[in-house]
Design a protein around this motif. Sequence first.
Motif, short mmCIF file in Angstrom:
data_model
loop_
_atom_site.label_atom_id
_atom_site.label_comp_id
_atom_site.label_asym_id
_atom_site.label_seq_id
_atom_site.Cartn_x
_atom_site.Cartn_y
_atom_site.Cartn_z
N ALA B 2 0.86 -1.19 0.00
CA ALA B 2 0.00 0.00 0.00
C ALA B 2 0.89 1.24 0.00
O ALA B 2 0.81 2.07 0.89
CB ALA B 2 -0.92 -0.02 1.21
N LEU B 3 1.75 1.33 -1.02
CA LEU B 3 2.74 2.41 -1.04
C LEU B 3 2.09 3.79 -0.99
O LEU B 3 2.64 4.73 -0.45
CB LEU B 3 3.61 2.30 -2.29
CG LEU B 3 4.47 1.05 -2.42
CD1 LEU B 3 5.30 1.12 -3.69
CD2 LEU B 3 5.37 0.88 -1.21
N ILE B 4 0.91 3.88 -1.58
CA ILE B 4 0.27 5.19 -1.69
C ILE B 4 -0.06 5.78 -0.31
O ILE B 4 -0.17 6.99 -0.16
CB ILE B 4 -1.02 5.08 -2.55
CG1 ILE B 4 -1.47 6.47 -3.00
CG2 ILE B 4 -2.13 4.34 -1.81
CD1 ILE B 4 -2.54 6.45 -4.08
N GLN B 5 -0.18 4.93 0.68
CA GLN B 5 -0.58 5.41 2.00
C GLN B 5 0.61 5.78 2.88
O GLN B 5 0.43 6.08 4.06
CB GLN B 5 -1.44 4.34 2.69
CG GLN B 5 -2.71 4.05 1.93
CD GLN B 5 -3.62 3.08 2.67
OE1 GLN B 5 -3.90 3.24 3.84
NE2 GLN B 5 -4.08 2.07 1.97
N SER B 7 4.84 5.15 4.28
CA SER B 7 5.66 4.05 4.78
C SER B 7 5.04 3.36 6.00
O SER B 7 4.95 2.14 6.06
CB SER B 7 7.05 4.58 5.16
OG SER B 7 7.68 5.14 4.04
N ASP B 10 1.95 1.36 5.21
CA ASP B 10 2.29 0.21 4.40
C ASP B 10 2.90 -0.89 5.25
O ASP B 10 2.61 -2.07 5.07
CB ASP B 10 3.26 0.62 3.29
CG ASP B 10 3.53 -0.53 2.33
OD1 ASP B 10 2.56 -1.23 1.96
OD2 ASP B 10 4.70 -0.75 1.97
N ASN B 82 3.59 10.50 -15.69
CA ASN B 82 3.15 11.85 -16.03
C ASN B 82 2.89 12.62 -14.74
O ASN B 82 1.94 12.33 -14.03
CB ASN B 82 1.88 11.81 -16.87
CG ASN B 82 2.09 11.13 -18.21
OD1 ASN B 82 1.79 9.97 -18.37
ND2 ASN B 82 2.64 11.87 -19.15
N GLU B 94 3.18 15.25 -3.85
CA GLU B 94 1.76 14.93 -4.00
C GLU B 94 1.46 14.44 -5.42
O GLU B 94 0.71 13.48 -5.61
CB GLU B 94 0.90 16.15 -3.65
CG GLU B 94 -0.60 15.91 -3.75
CD GLU B 94 -1.08 14.71 -2.94
OE1 GLU B 94 -0.50 14.44 -1.88
OE2 GLU B 94 -2.03 14.04 -3.40
N ARG B 97 2.72 10.96 -5.85
CA ARG B 97 1.85 10.02 -5.16
C ARG B 97 0.61 9.72 -6.00
O ARG B 97 0.21 8.57 -6.17
CB ARG B 97 1.45 10.63 -3.81
CG ARG B 97 0.51 9.82 -2.99
CD ARG B 97 0.34 10.49 -1.63
NE ARG B 97 -0.67 9.82 -0.85
CZ ARG B 97 -1.97 10.05 -0.95
NH1 ARG B 97 -2.40 10.95 -1.81
NH2 ARG B 97 -2.82 9.39 -0.23
N THR B 98 0.01 10.77 -6.53
CA THR B 98 -1.20 10.58 -7.34
C THR B 98 -0.89 9.83 -8.63
O THR B 98 -1.63 8.94 -9.04
CB THR B 98 -1.83 11.94 -7.67
OG1 THR B 98 -2.11 12.62 -6.45
CG2 THR B 98 -3.11 11.76 -8.46
N ALA B 99 0.21 10.19 -9.25
CA ALA B 99 0.50 9.65 -10.58
C ALA B 99 1.00 8.21 -10.53
O ALA B 99 0.75 7.43 -11.45
CB ALA B 99 1.53 10.52 -11.29
N THR B 100 1.74 7.86 -9.48
CA THR B 100 2.38 6.54 -9.47
C THR B 100 1.92 5.65 -8.33
O THR B 100 2.24 4.46 -8.32
CB THR B 100 3.91 6.71 -9.34
OG1 THR B 100 4.21 7.28 -8.06
CG2 THR B 100 4.45 7.60 -10.44
N GLY B 101 1.23 6.22 -7.35
CA GLY B 101 0.84 5.41 -6.20
C GLY B 101 1.97 5.24 -5.20
O GLY B 101 1.85 4.45 -4.27
N VAL B 102 3.07 5.98 -5.38
CA VAL B 102 4.19 5.90 -4.43
C VAL B 102 4.09 7.09 -3.48
O VAL B 102 4.37 8.23 -3.86
CB VAL B 102 5.55 5.92 -5.17
CG1 VAL B 102 6.69 5.89 -4.16
CG2 VAL B 102 5.65 4.72 -6.10
N GLY B 134 10.54 3.72 5.47
CA GLY B 134 10.20 2.82 4.37
C GLY B 134 11.18 2.77 3.22
O GLY B 134 11.04 1.92 2.34
#
Lengths: 286, 161
Positions: B2-5, B7, B10, B82, B94, B97-102, B134
């Motif tokens: 759950a990288l988007i959330q 370290s 996750d 992108n 930010e 995070r939105t673009a890659t989920g990281v 993380g």
Amino acid sequence: MSLYSKPQIELLLDLINESNPGLMELRDLQNTSYGVPKVRTPGPGEIADTTLELYAKPDTFYIGKQIVHYRRVDLSRLFANMVVLLDRWQPGNIRREYIVEQVNKKYNLSLIPDDLPDSVWGATTYNVTIAATSLAYRGILRFQYAPGKRDLDQILNKTVFNIRDWDAQYVEGKPLLSLAGVGIDYTRFKASADSITNGWVIAGTGTGYAQISQLFSWFGKVTGITLDAGVSHTQVGGMAGLTVSRFNLPSANAPEGNAEKFNRVLVIASKPDSWFTGKLLIHYNW
Amino acid sequence: MALIQGSKVDVISGINRDVQVLLDPNGVLLGIPHPVEEDPSGATVQARLTCVPEYQYRGSQVITYQRLGFAELVTLFPALPNISPRETLYELLEGLRTATGVGLSEDDVEDAPVEAQGDGTYHVLLKAKPLSQGWYGEGTLVFQDLPPLSLVITDVTLEWN
């Protein structure tokens, strides 16, 4: 009660020296075997209620034996008029190791399990007599179970976790689609996205094909990665044979979903023989 | 994962998945990670997991887990992400995070300038802070700007009715 918090051998030394000032040092005790402590009646003005025989250990610089009188810590007096509460998340099956651990932690003592009889106690109030063989303690310990929180170490049955590891989801040479197009907003295609049945296995024909193809087309325009619902997932670009799962966000089953910007996500997870690894995420707002 | 959330979440999610429990990330604190000697790369760390007083559980436990490497991360993108470019990495987080989920925080990475390469791509150094929960190591992230509006608006004829 820091006075009694030392390891029990050091506490014994202090208690012996309390009644016999300057008699022994720690190294003396470390070179000594102990007999069984015996109760004695203190004489006028005395506090020593115990007699203990000390024997020199073999191969030390000591010989012979010595009898010392000293005072053992009376737990009946130490905890006079009070019941020791054992904080425990689950009642019953209380063993002496647990009692010792709790009492030592709570009251800074240095009891050892052998100071208590080897038994199992339940969830009422008990008066447990300290073992006669205890070198530093005597008397009665009165305790009772009190419900408490469960300890973290009782929940985790392991402490080494393989939880943040690319290898768990990434295979060398295969693209990791979990990192591609995550931010794409498919809301303009939400009718198509929502019409796909949860659990549908992607196929090149039938209901859902046109809808998923529309989503894949948009994904391709943004990322440059071409996906084809009509080709097997084992061939590059193919997605047929993979399952589409829909989740309302946030969802514990889709922790990788962006719950802050979207309220629904379609997740298409790879299989071991797929051309890619990870999960394709299709986010939209409904 | 759950990288988007971020370290911490996750790591907690990973524990929940691994031992089939339901620890609430808000109910526990994840302490400062300490690299273990057996892993000179810095990936494997030990950190103390401690329950907050209000939580339904109590106590703490030292856990061992792996951090992810930025050197690997930057090689794993199947296509250039992108992201709307910004001047610095912290301003870019930010979008990343939105673009890659990281999901990275300022506790994970050192700030760094975003450099335009002149060919439509941008470079930014991802360098992990030593105490990141993380991440470890460093790598250069290459990304491109958001897709052009012409990709979205294909019908340029407006009809006023």
